[in-house]
Write a protein that holds these residues in place. Structure first.
Motif, PDB file in Angstrom:
ATOM      1  N   GLY A 117       0.810  -1.207   0.000  1.00  0.00           N
ATOM      2  CA  GLY A 117       0.000   0.000   0.000  1.00  0.00           C
ATOM      3  C   GLY A 117       0.844   1.259   0.000  1.00  0.00           C
ATOM      4  N   ASP A 118       1.928   1.261   0.775  1.00  0.00           N
ATOM      5  CA  ASP A 118       2.816   2.428   0.821  1.00  0.00           C
ATOM      6  C   ASP A 118       3.453   2.671  -0.546  1.00  0.00           C
ATOM      7  OD1 ASP A 118       2.225   2.603   3.489  1.00  0.00           O
ATOM      8  OD2 ASP A 118       4.146   1.804   4.188  1.00  0.00           O
ATOM      9  N   ALA A 119       3.828   1.588  -1.225  1.00  0.00           N
ATOM     10  CA  ALA A 119       4.455   1.726  -2.538  1.00  0.00           C
ATOM     11  C   ALA A 119       3.488   2.348  -3.539  1.00  0.00           C
ATOM     12  CB  ALA A 119       4.938   0.374  -3.044  1.00  0.00           C
ATOM     13  N   LEU A 120       2.245   1.861  -3.574  1.00  0.00           N
ATOM     14  CA  LEU A 120       1.273   2.419  -4.511  1.00  0.00           C
ATOM     15  C   LEU A 120       0.976   3.886  -4.208  1.00  0.00           C
ATOM     16  CD1 LEU A 120      -1.308  -0.484  -4.974  1.00  0.00           C
ATOM     17  CD2 LEU A 120       0.677   0.102  -6.388  1.00  0.00           C
ATOM     18  N   THR A 121       0.901   4.223  -2.940  1.00  0.00           N
ATOM     19  CA  THR A 121       0.674   5.625  -2.553  1.00  0.00           C
ATOM     20  C   THR A 121       1.837   6.500  -3.004  1.00  0.00           C
ATOM     21  OG1 THR A 121      -0.640   4.954  -0.638  1.00  0.00           O
ATOM     22  CG2 THR A 121       0.291   7.174  -0.603  1.00  0.00           C
ATOM     23  N   CYS A 122       3.058   5.996  -2.862  1.00  0.00           N
ATOM     24  CA  CYS A 122       4.242   6.722  -3.305  1.00  0.00           C
ATOM     25  C   CYS A 122       4.213   6.923  -4.816  1.00  0.00           C
ATOM     26  CB  CYS A 122       5.496   5.955  -2.889  1.00  0.00           C
ATOM     27  SG  CYS A 122       7.049   6.678  -3.471  1.00  0.00           S
ATOM     28  N   PHE A 123       3.896   5.872  -5.558  1.00  0.00           N
ATOM     29  CA  PHE A 123       3.844   5.981  -7.015  1.00  0.00           C
ATOM     30  C   PHE A 123       2.775   6.988  -7.439  1.00  0.00           C
ATOM     31  CE2 PHE A 123       5.180   1.227  -7.259  1.00  0.00           C
ATOM     32  CZ  PHE A 123       6.451   1.564  -6.826  1.00  0.00           C
ATOM     33  N   ALA A 183       6.793 -13.997  -2.810  1.00  0.00           N
ATOM     34  CA  ALA A 183       5.655 -13.112  -2.563  1.00  0.00           C
ATOM     35  C   ALA A 183       4.883 -13.598  -1.338  1.00  0.00           C
ATOM     36  CB  ALA A 183       4.742 -13.095  -3.776  1.00  0.00           C
ATOM     37  N   THR A 184       4.295 -12.666  -0.603  1.00  0.00           N
ATOM     38  CA  THR A 184       3.515 -13.012   0.583  1.00  0.00           C
ATOM     39  C   THR A 184       2.028 -12.707   0.416  1.00  0.00           C
ATOM     40  OG1 THR A 184       3.973 -10.842   1.553  1.00  0.00           O
ATOM     41  CG2 THR A 184       5.479 -12.635   2.114  1.00  0.00           C
ATOM     42  N   MET A 185       1.672 -11.865  -0.570  1.00  0.00           N
ATOM     43  CA  MET A 185       0.273 -11.484  -0.763  1.00  0.00           C
ATOM     44  C   MET A 185      -0.379 -12.348  -1.841  1.00  0.00           C
ATOM     45  SD  MET A 185       0.496  -7.297  -0.714  1.00  0.00           S
ATOM     46  CE  MET A 185      -1.302  -7.086  -0.790  1.00  0.00           C
ATOM     47  N   THR A 186      -1.618 -12.763  -1.602  1.00  0.00           N
ATOM     48  CA  THR A 186      -2.367 -13.455  -2.642  1.00  0.00           C
ATOM     49  C   THR A 186      -2.868 -12.432  -3.658  1.00  0.00           C
ATOM     50  OG1 THR A 186      -4.515 -13.232  -1.549  1.00  0.00           O
ATOM     51  CG2 THR A 186      -3.140 -15.139  -0.928  1.00  0.00           C
ATOM     52  N   PHE A 187      -3.335 -12.937  -4.799  1.00  0.00           N
ATOM     53  CA  PHE A 187      -3.844 -12.018  -5.814  1.00  0.00           C
ATOM     54  C   PHE A 187      -5.077 -11.280  -5.293  1.00  0.00           C
ATOM     55  CE2 PHE A 187      -6.349 -11.115  -9.711  1.00  0.00           C
ATOM     56  CZ  PHE A 187      -5.461 -10.227 -10.297  1.00  0.00           C
ATOM     57  N   ALA A 188      -5.916 -11.956  -4.524  1.00  0.00           N
ATOM     58  CA  ALA A 188      -7.100 -11.303  -3.954  1.00  0.00           C
ATOM     59  C   ALA A 188      -6.695 -10.159  -3.022  1.00  0.00           C
ATOM     60  CB  ALA A 188      -7.954 -12.325  -3.213  1.00  0.00           C
ATOM     61  N   ASP A 189      -5.655 -10.370  -2.212  1.00  0.00           N
ATOM     62  CA  ASP A 189      -5.155  -9.304  -1.333  1.00  0.00           C
ATOM     63  C   ASP A 189      -4.658  -8.116  -2.147  1.00  0.00           C
ATOM     64  OD1 ASP A 189      -5.606 -10.931   0.891  1.00  0.00           O
ATOM     65  OD2 ASP A 189      -3.557 -11.729   0.876  1.00  0.00           O
ATOM     66  N   ILE A 190      -3.949  -8.417  -3.221  1.00  0.00           N
ATOM     67  CA  ILE A 190      -3.378  -7.369  -4.070  1.00  0.00           C
ATOM     68  C   ILE A 190      -4.483  -6.538  -4.708  1.00  0.00           C
ATOM     69  CG2 ILE A 190      -2.110  -7.001  -6.235  1.00  0.00           C
ATOM     70  CD1 ILE A 190      -0.417  -9.516  -5.343  1.00  0.00           C
ATOM     71  N   VAL A 191      -5.502  -7.204  -5.233  1.00  0.00           N
ATOM     72  CA  VAL A 191      -6.618  -6.491  -5.869  1.00  0.00           C
ATOM     73  C   VAL A 191      -7.312  -5.581  -4.860  1.00  0.00           C
ATOM     74  CG1 VAL A 191      -8.891  -6.779  -6.926  1.00  0.00           C
ATOM     75  CG2 VAL A 191      -6.981  -8.221  -7.660  1.00  0.00           C
ATOM     76  N   ARG A 192      -7.564  -6.102  -3.668  1.00  0.00           N
ATOM     77  CA  ARG A 192      -8.248  -5.316  -2.637  1.00  0.00           C
ATOM     78  C   ARG A 192      -7.462  -4.063  -2.284  1.00  0.00           C
ATOM     79  NH1 ARG A 192      -7.537  -8.515   1.906  1.00  0.00           N
ATOM     80  NH2 ARG A 192      -5.640  -7.276   2.196  1.00  0.00           N
ATOM     81  N   ASP A 193      -6.175  -4.233  -1.987  1.00  0.00           N
ATOM     82  CA  ASP A 193      -5.361  -3.087  -1.562  1.00  0.00           C
ATOM     83  C   ASP A 193      -5.102  -2.112  -2.709  1.00  0.00           C
ATOM     84  OD1 ASP A 193      -5.360  -4.408   0.819  1.00  0.00           O
ATOM     85  OD2 ASP A 193      -3.190  -4.710   0.938  1.00  0.00           O
ATOM     86  N   ALA A 194      -4.973  -2.642  -3.922  1.00  0.00           N
ATOM     87  CA  ALA A 194      -4.736  -1.776  -5.073  1.00  0.00           C
ATOM     88  C   ALA A 194      -5.936  -0.876  -5.330  1.00  0.00           C
ATOM     89  CB  ALA A 194      -4.423  -2.612  -6.308  1.00  0.00           C
ATOM     90  N   HIS A 195      -7.137  -1.426  -5.227  1.00  0.00           N
ATOM     91  CA  HIS A 195      -8.326  -0.618  -5.478  1.00  0.00           C
ATOM     92  C   HIS A 195      -8.541   0.435  -4.385  1.00  0.00           C
ATOM     93  CE1 HIS A 195     -10.231  -3.780  -8.365  1.00  0.00           C
ATOM     94  NE2 HIS A 195      -9.386  -2.972  -8.971  1.00  0.00           N
ATOM     95  N   GLN A 196      -8.042   0.156  -3.189  1.00  0.00           N
ATOM     96  CA  GLN A 196      -8.120   1.169  -2.137  1.00  0.00           C
ATOM     97  C   GLN A 196      -7.175   2.333  -2.410  1.00  0.00           C
ATOM     98  OE1 GLN A 196      -7.329  -0.916   1.521  1.00  0.00           O
ATOM     99  NE2 GLN A 196      -9.368  -1.828   1.630  1.00  0.00           N
ATOM    100  N   LEU A 198      -5.607   2.957  -5.478  1.00  0.00           N
ATOM    101  CA  LEU A 198      -5.697   3.449  -6.855  1.00  0.00           C
ATOM    102  C   LEU A 198      -7.062   3.083  -7.440  1.00  0.00           C
ATOM    103  CD1 LEU A 198      -2.219   2.143  -8.099  1.00  0.00           C
ATOM    104  CD2 LEU A 198      -2.709   4.428  -7.219  1.00  0.00           C
ATOM    105  N   PRO A 199      -8.095   3.825  -7.118  1.00  0.00           N
ATOM    106  CA  PRO A 199      -9.424   3.511  -7.659  1.00  0.00           C
ATOM    107  C   PRO A 199      -9.394   3.468  -9.186  1.00  0.00           C
ATOM    108  CG  PRO A 199      -9.579   5.164  -5.929  1.00  0.00           C
ATOM    109  CD  PRO A 199      -8.122   5.000  -6.214  1.00  0.00           C
ATOM    110  N   GLY A 200      -9.969   2.412  -9.725  1.00  0.00           N
ATOM    111  CA  GLY A 200     -10.003   2.264 -11.172  1.00  0.00           C
ATOM    112  C   GLY A 200      -8.825   1.498 -11.747  1.00  0.00           C
ATOM    113  N   ALA A 201      -7.899   1.052 -10.905  1.00  0.00           N
ATOM    114  CA  ALA A 201      -6.757   0.281 -11.405  1.00  0.00           C
ATOM    115  C   ALA A 201      -7.247  -1.032 -12.028  1.00  0.00           C
ATOM    116  CB  ALA A 201      -5.781  -0.012 -10.275  1.00  0.00           C
TER     117      ALA A 201
END
Length: 218
Positions: A117-123, A183-196, A198-201
């Protein structure tokens, strides 16, 4: 069946050891197809030996690559034409990125080394309005569909290794010498956190144990 499975796995491991190819570089051209034909500034996070950064430079006014590994950054500099509009630095991508904004940010097989989440916020913070973020990442397999894609990927991986190396033994690519972390996150975890963050990702699982994320900042 139980006794034959370990033999199959060992055979595959031996094959890949003698016919290596870079799964991440496989997606570089795919990344370029998601980007404008020309843009001003690009940032490649986890730039490794610089292969993607050099490709981005064919379209960009300036490309900056950042990686935490000093050895691989030195190698990237050695492989890059001094006249190319590319610079590489050693640093923490979440704390030491040169000030943006950037029209394009790419991150290939690196984000699982960071707090997601921190990485996506930084980007997002460094991405210019109208800019594009492209992430190619790895995920922890969990669901039945993950394992189904795995089964397809194993066969495709053998075929691609044979094609790329023309059936011959091949040296390990420079881009594959960096440390590997599971990797430690499942794809479902990644999708959930990414949409939080980066809406619309747009996210999608891909072959060769990868997923992709594309986000445009409006």
């Amino acid at each position: 069946m139980r006794t034959s499975l370990p033999r199959v796995i060992r055979a595959l491991e031996q094959f890949h050891a003698t016919h290596p190819w870079d799964h991440n570089a496989h997606y570089h051209r795919w990344i370029l197809r998601r980007l404008p034909r020309r843009f001003d500034r690009a940032l490649d996070v986890g730039s490794g030996s610089g292969d993607l950064a050099r490709l981005l430079a064919s379209r960009a006014g300036a490309v900056h690559g950042i990686d935490a590994d000093p050895t691989i950054v030195d190698r990237a500099r050695e492989l890059t034409d001094p006249a190319a509009p590319v610079t590489f630095t050693v640093g923490d991508a979440l704390r030491e990125v040169p000030p943006g904004p950037y029209d394009v940010i790419t991150c290939v097989a690196t984000i699982h080394h960071m707090p997601f989440g921190d990485a996506l916020t930084c980007f997002r913070r460094h991405l210019a309005r109208g800019g594009t973020l492209v992430v190619v990442g790895v995920y922890r397999r969990q669901s039945w569909s993950d394992h189904l894609i795995d089964a397809v990927a194993v066969a495709a991986n053998v075929a691609m290794a044979w094609i790329k190396n023309r059936g011959r033994r091949a040296p390990r690519p420079v881009s594959m010498t960096a440390p590997v972390r599971p990797a430690t996150m499942t794809f479902a975890d990644i999708v959930r956190d990414a949409h939080q963050a980066l809406p619309g990702a747009r996210l999608r699982r891909r072959l060769f144990w990868r997923y992709t994320l594309v986000w445009h900042r409006h």
